[in-house]
Design an enzyme around this catalytic site. Structure first.
Site, PDB file in Angstrom:
ATOM      1  N   GLU A 169      24.031  46.434 -45.691  1.00  6.67           N
ATOM      2  CA  GLU A 169      24.886  45.350 -46.296  1.00  6.67           C
ATOM      3  C   GLU A 169      25.053  43.932 -45.552  1.00  6.67           C
ATOM      4  O   GLU A 169      24.647  43.946 -44.518  1.00  6.67           O
ATOM      5  CB  GLU A 169      26.305  45.938 -46.679  1.00  6.67           C
ATOM      6  CG  GLU A 169      27.159  46.329 -45.566  1.00  6.67           C
ATOM      7  CD  GLU A 169      27.233  45.563 -44.200  1.00  6.67           C
ATOM      8  OE1 GLU A 169      27.477  44.310 -44.493  1.00  6.67           O
ATOM      9  OE2 GLU A 169      26.920  46.028 -43.209  1.00  6.67           O
ATOM     10  N   GLU A 309      23.588  45.290 -42.191  1.00  8.85           N
ATOM     11  CA  GLU A 309      22.275  44.954 -42.860  1.00  8.85           C
ATOM     12  C   GLU A 309      21.609  46.391 -42.983  1.00  8.85           C
ATOM     13  O   GLU A 309      20.521  46.396 -43.408  1.00  8.85           O
ATOM     14  CB  GLU A 309      21.629  43.971 -41.917  1.00  8.85           C
ATOM     15  CG  GLU A 309      22.159  42.636 -41.734  1.00  8.85           C
ATOM     16  CD  GLU A 309      21.072  41.749 -40.791  1.00  8.85           C
ATOM     17  OE1 GLU A 309      19.976  42.013 -40.436  1.00  8.85           O
ATOM     18  OE2 GLU A 309      21.298  40.614 -40.679  1.00  8.85           O
TER      19      GLU A 309
END
Lengths: 342, 342
Positions: A169, A309
């Site tokens: 994310e 991420e």
């Protein structure tokens, strides 16, 4: 679409345990890799499974709570980093190229406009959540929409061919949402599960804790209301990804604090999802330990990462492969003519 | 051949630090990978270094101290496992195939005959050491010969093309030698640095500790005498491999307890070797922690491994690659148009 996660395959689990005992090594000498191979066999129902077709899905969203000054970075960074992901310049791109994983980026609720791109799923639920320190982060319809977005992306990835899914994310302010979720679900004090995120000062950390405590008081985020009350659109999308992959018996490697808070949300909806999760790493964020412990997961890596991420999830892919390759390819004591213990 | 290890490149170290600060991530968010990239740049003197040409050298030797009943497995297993390595059926073969590393096996002192094989270096110093619980493990000439054997193998590997070297071992009884070396070098009590090896019982563990305590009393293994007094031929060979690779600025990934005891032996000879070592993992053997701490190394993986062979070193290769790829390939804040902290 819910309640369709199959139980893990206990026969295949036992077959993996039996084979591990016959391989040319002292019993248990491959430690956590042995446990991992047994878990993966139980998830996939196969001893011959390999994580060949790899994807990471990076879900992005913005957070109204940044109005309270909880992050070291301005909100524009969420959209800027989405552009960086699509241009291939972020850490997750570098690591995914190395590990042979394709990258899909999901705009689940970024505040800025993101132009179309072949690697982008434009699924914006809204341009950022509402400030959950003064009311719910989203409506219940938006919460359901964010989860369904993740499910849809998972189905698309499965259609493209998928053996293993990493989830990650991006979202300025989302460690605040994640810590709120973790406090709500695990019952731990907010101060114990809140950290510095991208790197706030002592003063800002104390403020962040106060903001989360207020959010929990204002919202009472119990049970399936947690996502709606204090979550984020990218968090809902990640939960949907996990639920749909698990329904297809595809192992999911989870990443750091925010991704793991999404796993809590998913497990509130369907507890069976826990059987299909692999914890890629342990983040330096203090809430991550509490969340992993609630899920019953022990992380594979512990490298002081705090990037998100999906980086910690993708970094664990070679260990997932190693666990299965040793199970499959090592000689047994009988095959190799090696003596057992005296 | 000694005293030729160059100092690490402090200019290149600083250049790596400077570049890390400009990459699109919060400062320090890649944690230990950032530190690793900086260390590797300092070792190799290059920011564009990658661990492309990979080798693992597995050194095997037998130990006279097995006569004292310190191992769960019979001595024949050393030779049997060498055959397994050469047939490609051991864990180190599986992991090396996955990671793209070639495997070379060195017979530094196996008790049985090992027929010639393209992947075998026949360098037998003697068919096993003497029982060091009653006298020195080897003569000082044999100790020097074992180290020179490792240096020769390293030079051969460098000629074949080598960017990174993993070092591993096999030898029934060699955790006893390793714990003796670690106690001698670090000054820690034998009981603190001795573990179960391949899996001995409580009773056998107590016996193993007594045997090592006796060995230290009989031998007084101080300074450069440590290898000769309580070491092993494969341990000397591993020390030689490390010294020669370091002299060529080639990073060496060390493995578990026995390999790390060889690093202590190497560092006694040339302390500069420490600057070229990467600790692949932390073993469950209690002495490993003391040995790594003495070397000033923090391991990359912590997976409860206790197999040796170089398995924990080879498993760390993707992390070494990831550290350099993120340093080299990530966009900077300027390049990507990403905002810094507010």
């Amino acid at each position: 679409m819910s309640g369709n996660i199959p139980p893990i395959d206990v026969m295949c689990r036992q077959a993996a345990l039996d084979r591990q005992a016959r391989l040319t090594k002292p019993a248990g000498a491959l430690g956590r890799l042995e446990d991992l191979s047994v878990s993966l066999a139980a998830m996939t129902g196969r001893l011959d499974w390999l994580p060949t077709r790899r994807a990471v899905v990076v879900c992005a969203g913005d957070h109204g709570v940044v109005a309270q000054g909880v992050s070291a970075y301005p909100q524009e960074v969420t959209a800027e980093m989405v552009h960086n992901f699509l241009a291939g310049g972020a850490a997750i791109n570098v690591l995914s190229r190395q590990m042979g994983a394709r990258v899909t980026v999901v705009d689940a609720g970024v505040a800025g406009d993101i132009p179309p791109h072949p690697d982008l799923v434009s699924g914006k639920v809204a341009p950022g959540t509402a400030d959950f320190s003064i009311g719910p982060a989203m409506t219940s319809a938006q919460a359901a929409q964010s989860v369904e977005l993740g499910r849809t992306v998972a189905r698309r990835e499965i259609e493209r061919g998928l053996d293993i899914l990493a989830v990650g994310e991006m979202g300025i302010g989302n460690t605040t949402a994640a810590s709120a979720i973790i406090a709500a679900v695990t019952g731990k004090p907010v101060g114990e599960v809140t950290g510095r995120g991208t790197g706030v000062s002592d003063e800002l950390l104390a403020h962040k804790i106060t903001v989360i405590e207020r959010a929990l008081k204002v919202n009472d985020p119990i049970g399936e209301k947690t996502l709606q009350k204090v979550g984020g659109f990218e968090i809902g999308a990640m939960a949907g990804l996990m639920l749909e992959a698990a329904a297809a018996r595809i192992p999911v490697i989870i990443d750091g604090l925010i991704c793991t808070s999404a796993a809590l949300v998913a497990a509130q909806m369907e507890p069976e999802v826990k059987g299909y999760l692999v914890a890629g790493h342990r983040s330096v964020e203090p809430g991550h330990r509490a969340a992993l412990s609630w899920l019953g997961l022990t992380p594979l890596l512990d490298l002081d990462l705090r990037l998100g991420e999906g980086t910690g999830a993708v970094l664990a892919m070679p260990l997932v492969e190693a666990a299965m390759r040793t199970l499959q390819e090592m000689a047994t004591f009988d095959d190799a003519g090696v003596s057992g213990p005296a």
